[in-house]
Design a protein around this motif. Structure first.
Motif, short mmCIF file in Angstrom:
data_model
loop_
_atom_site.label_atom_id
_atom_site.label_comp_id
_atom_site.label_asym_id
_atom_site.label_seq_id
_atom_site.Cartn_x
_atom_site.Cartn_y
_atom_site.Cartn_z
N GLN A 196 -10.92 -8.91 89.02
CA GLN A 196 -11.02 -7.48 88.75
C GLN A 196 -12.49 -7.09 88.56
OE1 GLN A 196 -8.50 -5.97 85.63
NE2 GLN A 196 -9.63 -4.05 85.51
N GLY A 197 -12.83 -5.93 89.09
CA GLY A 197 -14.17 -5.42 88.94
C GLY A 197 -14.18 -3.91 88.82
N GLN A 198 -15.37 -3.37 88.70
CA GLN A 198 -15.55 -1.93 88.61
C GLN A 198 -16.67 -1.54 89.55
OE1 GLN A 198 -16.70 -0.47 84.77
NE2 GLN A 198 -16.09 1.61 85.27
N VAL A 199 -16.44 -0.49 90.33
CA VAL A 199 -17.44 -0.02 91.29
C VAL A 199 -18.64 0.54 90.52
CG1 VAL A 199 -17.92 1.63 93.13
CG2 VAL A 199 -15.71 0.44 93.06
N PHE A 232 -20.74 -8.51 92.60
CA PHE A 232 -20.86 -8.78 94.04
C PHE A 232 -21.16 -7.49 94.78
CE2 PHE A 232 -16.53 -7.49 93.27
CZ PHE A 232 -16.19 -6.71 94.37
N SER A 233 -21.58 -7.64 96.02
CA SER A 233 -21.62 -6.50 96.93
C SER A 233 -20.86 -6.91 98.19
CB SER A 233 -23.05 -6.07 97.27
OG SER A 233 -23.68 -7.02 98.08
N ALA A 234 -20.23 -5.92 98.82
CA ALA A 234 -19.37 -6.22 99.96
C ALA A 234 -19.28 -5.00 100.88
CB ALA A 234 -17.97 -6.60 99.47
N ALA A 235 -18.78 -5.25 102.08
CA ALA A 235 -18.54 -4.16 103.02
C ALA A 235 -17.33 -3.35 102.54
CB ALA A 235 -18.26 -4.73 104.41
N ALA A 236 -17.43 -2.03 102.64
CA ALA A 236 -16.33 -1.15 102.24
C ALA A 236 -16.39 0.10 103.10
CB ALA A 236 -16.41 -0.80 100.76
N ILE A 237 -15.62 0.10 104.17
CA ILE A 237 -15.63 1.22 105.10
C ILE A 237 -15.16 2.50 104.39
CG2 ILE A 237 -14.60 2.14 107.21
CD1 ILE A 237 -14.54 -0.77 108.23
N ASN A 238 -14.12 2.36 103.57
CA ASN A 238 -13.61 3.52 102.83
C ASN A 238 -14.52 3.83 101.65
OD1 ASN A 238 -11.40 3.50 104.55
ND2 ASN A 238 -10.18 2.25 103.16
N ARG A 239 -14.70 5.11 101.39
CA ARG A 239 -15.52 5.55 100.27
C ARG A 239 -14.91 5.05 98.97
NH1 ARG A 239 -20.29 7.52 98.62
NH2 ARG A 239 -20.07 8.90 96.87
N MET A 240 -15.74 4.47 98.10
CA MET A 240 -15.31 4.04 96.78
C MET A 240 -16.18 4.78 95.77
SD MET A 240 -14.55 0.00 97.48
CE MET A 240 -13.52 -0.22 96.04
N HIS A 241 -15.61 5.06 94.61
CA HIS A 241 -16.29 5.91 93.64
C HIS A 241 -16.71 5.13 92.40
CE1 HIS A 241 -15.17 9.39 96.02
NE2 HIS A 241 -13.98 8.81 96.17
N GLU A 242 -17.87 5.48 91.87
CA GLU A 242 -18.39 4.85 90.66
C GLU A 242 -17.34 4.89 89.56
OE1 GLU A 242 -21.93 5.65 87.45
OE2 GLU A 242 -22.29 6.20 89.55
N GLY A 243 -17.14 3.75 88.91
CA GLY A 243 -16.18 3.65 87.83
C GLY A 243 -14.78 3.25 88.28
N GLN A 244 -14.52 3.28 89.58
CA GLN A 244 -13.21 2.92 90.11
C GLN A 244 -12.95 1.43 89.89
OE1 GLN A 244 -12.98 3.73 94.33
NE2 GLN A 244 -10.81 4.20 94.20
#
Length: 116
Positions: A75-78, A50-62
Motif C-alpha cells: 500500500q502507498g499514497q500518491v 517508488f516511481s512508476a508509469a501511470a497512464i491514467n491520471r492519479m491524484h496527490e493523496g490517493q
C-alpha cells in the motif's frame, strides 16, 4: 508549524530521500483506490517509496497498491503525478530484506535470496 506523522513521512520520502533510490525496471501492477489495476513498470525503488508509469491520471493523496512479482500488494499514497509517471510513498516502510532481494533480483547485482 507542526506536521502530522503522515505529512512528515511524505516530506521525508520525497524531499530528504530518507533512503537511497535505485533505478531499475520491474514489471508490476498498480491499482488506485476505487479503480481497476493496470500493468506498470517501476522505475525506481527505495524502502520508503517508488516511481512508476501511470497512464491514467492519479491524484496527490490517493491511496494505491503496488503488486510486484512474487510479493503481496504494497500500500502507498500518491505524492505526485506528472507526464504519465507517478511517485508514491509506501504506507509502511519496505523491509530492508525485501528491498535488498528485489534489488538483487532486478538490478542484476548481488545474490537473490528467496523470501519465506
Amino acid at each position: 508549524m507542526s506536521y502530522s506523522t503522515r505529512d512528515r513521512y511524505s516530506i521525508a520520502a520525497q524531499e530528504d530521500r530518507c533512503s537511497p533510490r535505485t533505478r531499475l525496471t520491474i514489471p508490476g501492477q498498480l491499482r488506485a483506490s476505487g479503480g481497476r489495476g493496470f500493468q506498470t513498470v517501476v522505475h525506481d525503488l527505495s524502502i520508503s517509496g517508488f516511481s512508476a508509469a501511470a497512464i491514467n491520471r492519479m491524484h496527490e493523496g490517493q491511496i494505491c497498491w503496488l503488486t510486484l512479482p512474487g510479493l503481496e500488494s504494497l500500500q502507498g499514497q500518491v505524492i505526485w503525478w506528472e507526464n504519465c509517471q507517478v511517485g508514491c510513498a509506501f504506507t509502511e516502510l519496505l523491509s530492508p530484506i525485501v528491498h535488498d532481494n528485489i534489488l538483487a533480483r532486478y538490478s542484476g547485482e548481488g545474490v537473490y535470496r528467496k523470501i519465506s
